[in-house]
Design a protein around this motif. Structure first.
Motif, PDB file in Angstrom:
ATOM      1  N   ARG A  44     -17.967  13.482   9.733  1.00  0.00           N
ATOM      2  CA  ARG A  44     -16.519  13.778   9.706  1.00  0.00           C
ATOM      3  C   ARG A  44     -15.739  12.558   9.218  1.00  0.00           C
ATOM      4  O   ARG A  44     -14.895  12.651   8.330  1.00  0.00           O
ATOM      5  N   ASP A  45     -16.024  11.381   9.791  1.00  0.00           N
ATOM      6  CA  ASP A  45     -15.270  10.169   9.439  1.00  0.00           C
ATOM      7  C   ASP A  45     -15.470   9.767   7.978  1.00  0.00           C
ATOM      8  O   ASP A  45     -14.584   9.191   7.358  1.00  0.00           O
ATOM      9  N   GLU A  46     -16.668  10.050   7.463  1.00  0.00           N
ATOM     10  CA  GLU A  46     -16.958   9.687   6.058  1.00  0.00           C
ATOM     11  C   GLU A  46     -16.512  10.797   5.094  1.00  0.00           C
ATOM     12  O   GLU A  46     -16.751  10.699   3.895  1.00  0.00           O
ATOM     13  N   ASN A  47     -15.910  11.851   5.649  1.00  0.00           N
ATOM     14  CA  ASN A  47     -15.452  12.995   4.820  1.00  0.00           C
ATOM     15  C   ASN A  47     -16.566  13.572   3.954  1.00  0.00           C
ATOM     16  O   ASN A  47     -16.365  13.851   2.769  1.00  0.00           O
ATOM     17  N   ILE A  48     -17.756  13.723   4.531  1.00  0.00           N
ATOM     18  CA  ILE A  48     -18.863  14.307   3.769  1.00  0.00           C
ATOM     19  C   ILE A  48     -18.806  15.828   3.955  1.00  0.00           C
ATOM     20  O   ILE A  48     -18.917  16.323   5.079  1.00  0.00           O
ATOM     21  N   ALA A  49     -18.585  16.536   2.851  1.00  0.00           N
ATOM     22  CA  ALA A  49     -18.444  17.999   2.912  1.00  0.00           C
ATOM     23  C   ALA A  49     -19.805  18.648   2.671  1.00  0.00           C
ATOM     24  O   ALA A  49     -20.235  18.809   1.524  1.00  0.00           O
ATOM     25  N   ILE A  50     -20.471  19.002   3.747  1.00  0.00           N
ATOM     26  CA  ILE A  50     -21.799  19.625   3.619  1.00  0.00           C
ATOM     27  C   ILE A  50     -21.630  21.066   3.120  1.00  0.00           C
ATOM     28  O   ILE A  50     -20.786  21.811   3.627  1.00  0.00           O
ATOM     29  N   ASP A  51     -22.423  21.434   2.116  1.00  0.00           N
ATOM     30  CA  ASP A  51     -22.341  22.783   1.531  1.00  0.00           C
ATOM     31  C   ASP A  51     -23.369  23.732   2.120  1.00  0.00           C
ATOM     32  O   ASP A  51     -23.156  24.944   2.157  1.00  0.00           O
ATOM     33  N   ILE A  52     -24.520  23.210   2.501  1.00  0.00           N
ATOM     34  CA  ILE A  52     -25.616  24.079   2.959  1.00  0.00           C
ATOM     35  C   ILE A  52     -26.525  23.266   3.888  1.00  0.00           C
ATOM     36  O   ILE A  52     -26.660  22.046   3.716  1.00  0.00           O
ATOM     37  N   CYS A  53     -27.087  23.964   4.870  1.00  0.00           N
ATOM     38  CA  CYS A  53     -27.928  23.260   5.848  1.00  0.00           C
ATOM     39  C   CYS A  53     -29.311  23.921   5.926  1.00  0.00           C
ATOM     40  O   CYS A  53     -29.412  25.157   5.930  1.00  0.00           O
ATOM     41  N   PHE A  54     -30.329  23.094   5.992  1.00  0.00           N
ATOM     42  CA  PHE A  54     -31.712  23.570   6.192  1.00  0.00           C
ATOM     43  C   PHE A  54     -32.238  22.959   7.483  1.00  0.00           C
ATOM     44  O   PHE A  54     -31.938  21.795   7.794  1.00  0.00           O
ATOM     45  N   SER A  55     -33.050  23.739   8.183  1.00  0.00           N
ATOM     46  CA  SER A  55     -33.643  23.236   9.425  1.00  0.00           C
ATOM     47  C   SER A  55     -35.047  23.829   9.563  1.00  0.00           C
ATOM     48  O   SER A  55     -35.378  24.822   8.916  1.00  0.00           O
ATOM     49  N   SER A  56     -35.839  23.208  10.429  1.00  0.00           N
ATOM     50  CA  SER A  56     -37.138  23.801  10.783  1.00  0.00           C
ATOM     51  C   SER A  56     -36.897  25.004  11.701  1.00  0.00           C
ATOM     52  O   SER A  56     -35.750  25.358  11.993  1.00  0.00           O
ATOM     53  N   TYR A  57     -37.977  25.601  12.204  1.00  0.00           N
ATOM     54  CA  TYR A  57     -37.881  26.706  13.170  1.00  0.00           C
ATOM     55  C   TYR A  57     -37.742  26.190  14.607  1.00  0.00           C
ATOM     56  O   TYR A  57     -37.674  26.990  15.535  1.00  0.00           O
ATOM     57  N   LEU A  58     -37.765  24.888  14.797  1.00  0.00           N
ATOM     58  CA  LEU A  58     -37.841  24.343  16.163  1.00  0.00           C
ATOM     59  C   LEU A  58     -36.453  23.991  16.700  1.00  0.00           C
ATOM     60  O   LEU A  58     -35.633  23.406  15.971  1.00  0.00           O
ATOM     61  N   LYS A  59     -36.214  24.327  17.988  1.00  0.00           N
ATOM     62  CA  LYS A  59     -34.846  24.245  18.491  1.00  0.00           C
ATOM     63  C   LYS A  59     -34.276  22.837  18.512  1.00  0.00           C
ATOM     64  O   LYS A  59     -33.062  22.662  18.414  1.00  0.00           O
ATOM     65  N   ARG A  60     -35.122  21.810  18.615  1.00  0.00           N
ATOM     66  CA  ARG A  60     -34.560  20.457  18.634  1.00  0.00           C
ATOM     67  C   ARG A  60     -33.914  20.111  17.292  1.00  0.00           C
ATOM     68  O   ARG A  60     -32.910  19.387  17.255  1.00  0.00           O
ATOM     69  N   ALA A  61     -34.462  20.662  16.200  1.00  0.00           N
ATOM     70  CA  ALA A  61     -33.864  20.431  14.869  1.00  0.00           C
ATOM     71  C   ALA A  61     -32.681  21.374  14.640  1.00  0.00           C
ATOM     72  O   ALA A  61     -31.643  20.959  14.104  1.00  0.00           O
ATOM     73  N   ILE A  62     -32.829  22.631  15.070  1.00  0.00           N
ATOM     74  CA  ILE A  62     -31.741  23.610  14.888  1.00  0.00           C
ATOM     75  C   ILE A  62     -30.503  23.152  15.660  1.00  0.00           C
ATOM     76  O   ILE A  62     -29.386  23.136  15.140  1.00  0.00           O
ATOM     77  N   LYS A  63     -30.721  22.717  16.921  1.00  0.00           N
ATOM     78  CA  LYS A  63     -29.567  22.304  17.733  1.00  0.00           C
ATOM     79  C   LYS A  63     -28.941  21.026  17.192  1.00  0.00           C
ATOM     80  O   LYS A  63     -27.720  20.871  17.211  1.00  0.00           O
ATOM     81  N   THR A  64     -29.769  20.105  16.705  1.00  0.00           N
ATOM     82  CA  THR A  64     -29.219  18.873  16.120  1.00  0.00           C
ATOM     83  C   THR A  64     -28.298  19.223  14.956  1.00  0.00           C
ATOM     84  O   THR A  64     -27.163  18.718  14.876  1.00  0.00           O
ATOM     85  N   ALA A  65     -28.765  20.098  14.061  1.00  0.00           N
ATOM     86  CA  ALA A  65     -27.935  20.490  12.905  1.00  0.00           C
ATOM     87  C   ALA A  65     -26.658  21.191  13.375  1.00  0.00           C
ATOM     88  O   ALA A  65     -25.566  20.896  12.886  1.00  0.00           O
ATOM     89  N   SER A  66     -26.796  22.094  14.350  1.00  0.00           N
ATOM     90  CA  SER A  66     -25.622  22.847  14.827  1.00  0.00           C
ATOM     91  C   SER A  66     -24.589  21.905  15.444  1.00  0.00           C
ATOM     92  O   SER A  66     -23.386  22.050  15.202  1.00  0.00           O
ATOM     93  N   ILE A  67     -25.062  20.942  16.217  1.00  0.00           N
ATOM     94  CA  ILE A  67     -24.120  20.001  16.859  1.00  0.00           C
ATOM     95  C   ILE A  67     -23.445  19.122  15.797  1.00  0.00           C
ATOM     96  O   ILE A  67     -22.241  18.866  15.861  1.00  0.00           O
ATOM     97  N   ILE A  68     -24.230  18.665  14.814  1.00  0.00           N
ATOM     98  CA  ILE A  68     -23.648  17.846  13.731  1.00  0.00           C
ATOM     99  C   ILE A  68     -22.544  18.641  13.026  1.00  0.00           C
ATOM    100  O   ILE A  68     -21.422  18.151  12.843  1.00  0.00           O
ATOM    101  N   LEU A  69     -22.849  19.891  12.660  1.00  0.00           N
ATOM    102  CA  LEU A  69     -21.880  20.693  11.901  1.00  0.00           C
ATOM    103  C   LEU A  69     -20.648  21.009  12.748  1.00  0.00           C
ATOM    104  O   LEU A  69     -19.517  20.912  12.274  1.00  0.00           O
ATOM    105  N   GLU A  70     -20.880  21.325  14.010  1.00  0.00           N
ATOM    106  CA  GLU A  70     -19.751  21.649  14.889  1.00  0.00           C
ATOM    107  C   GLU A  70     -18.852  20.424  15.086  1.00  0.00           C
ATOM    108  O   GLU A  70     -17.629  20.507  15.012  1.00  0.00           O
ATOM    109  N   THR A  71     -19.475  19.267  15.312  1.00  0.00           N
ATOM    110  CA  THR A  71     -18.695  18.035  15.522  1.00  0.00           C
ATOM    111  C   THR A  71     -17.912  17.671  14.262  1.00  0.00           C
ATOM    112  O   THR A  71     -16.794  17.158  14.342  1.00  0.00           O
ATOM    113  N   ALA A  72     -18.530  17.941  13.096  1.00  0.00           N
ATOM    114  CA  ALA A  72     -17.855  17.628  11.826  1.00  0.00           C
ATOM    115  C   ALA A  72     -16.874  18.741  11.424  1.00  0.00           C
ATOM    116  O   ALA A  72     -16.239  18.653  10.366  1.00  0.00           O
TER     117      ALA A  72
END
Ligand code: 2PG
Length: 236
Positions: A44-72
């Protein structure tokens, strides 16, 4: 210019307990949730506009991506999951304490498997409840494709195949792509992107929650690469 952001999931409960995890679907520890929030705040602070997200099938990676996107505050993007970004399958070592395995098998064989290129842990037997075929997450996949153990070389083969098939086409279009995955699947992708030979792969370590950023031109020539990380206390 395409921008690739590789992030290893925040710390899981088994990272903290020093247990081989592999394809075991262990959740983020509170510390791992905080790491993901810090990464999201950096995006968010670096104003990086993510267009698309990829993750593994494992919840530790899925949740990490979800939290990053939600926080940003990035909500309207495609979120694609693939087992090919999963952690390396550690076979019969999954669920075992790393120090105990090291004492049992000896230093050299232990490190040969853990950080070498071609060696793998003993395979799961086909009736072992830890086999991916018993996990509903993988039910749409051909069970013959699902590993019972993997070397780093095996992990690299499927992760890099997915990178060229699904991720590179987005980068070529100039998209900013977040990939949330694991120590060994990210190690595999990094060695591909940076052209690091197999003999050097053991020296590449990937920290949890750190944003590893790669900028490419439209011919996929790497123009810049750097890491964003922040140690200070979370204030959000
Ligand atoms: O346990 C695992 O699945 C991995 C990542 O935590 O371990 P290692 O770093 O030993 O490859």
């Amino acid at each position: 210019m395409g921008k690739l952001i590789l992030v290893r999931h925040g710390k899981s409960f088994w990272n903290i307990e020093n247990i081989f995890t592999g394809w075991t679907d262990i959740d983020l520890a509170p510390e791992g949730v905080d790491e993901a929030k810090i990464a999201g705040k950096l995006i968010r602070d670096e104003n990086i506009a993510i267009d698309i997200c990829f993750s593994s099938y494992l919840k530790r990676a899925i949740k990490t991506a979800s939290i990053i996107l939600e926080t940003a505050d990035i909500t309207q993007i495609d979120f694609i999951k693939s087992w090919k970004l999963n952690e390396r399958n550690y076979g019969a070592w999954q669920g075992r304490n790393k120090d105990e395995v090291r004492k049992e098998v000896g230093e050299d064989p232990f490190w040969d498997v853990r950080r070498g290129y071609s060696a793998s842990a003993p395979a799961l037997s086909t009736d072992d409840k830890r086999c991916p075929k018993f996990d509903p997450k993988y039910k749409k996949l051909n069970s013959a494709d699902l590993p019972l153990t993997e070397s780093l070389e095996d992990t690299k083969q499927r992760a890099v195949q997915y990178y060229f098939e699904a991720i590179v086409p987005e980068l070529v279009k100039g998209k900013t792509v977040l990939v949330s995955a694991h120590g060994n699947s990210i190690r595999a992708l990094m060695t591909q992107i940076l052209n690091i030979p197999a003999t050097e792969i053991s020296k590449v370590e990937v920290q949890t929650g750190v944003l590893n950023i790669y900028d490419f031109d439209s011919t996929m020539t790497l123009k810049d690469n750097y890491r964003l990380k922040q140690k200070r206390e979370l204030t959000i």
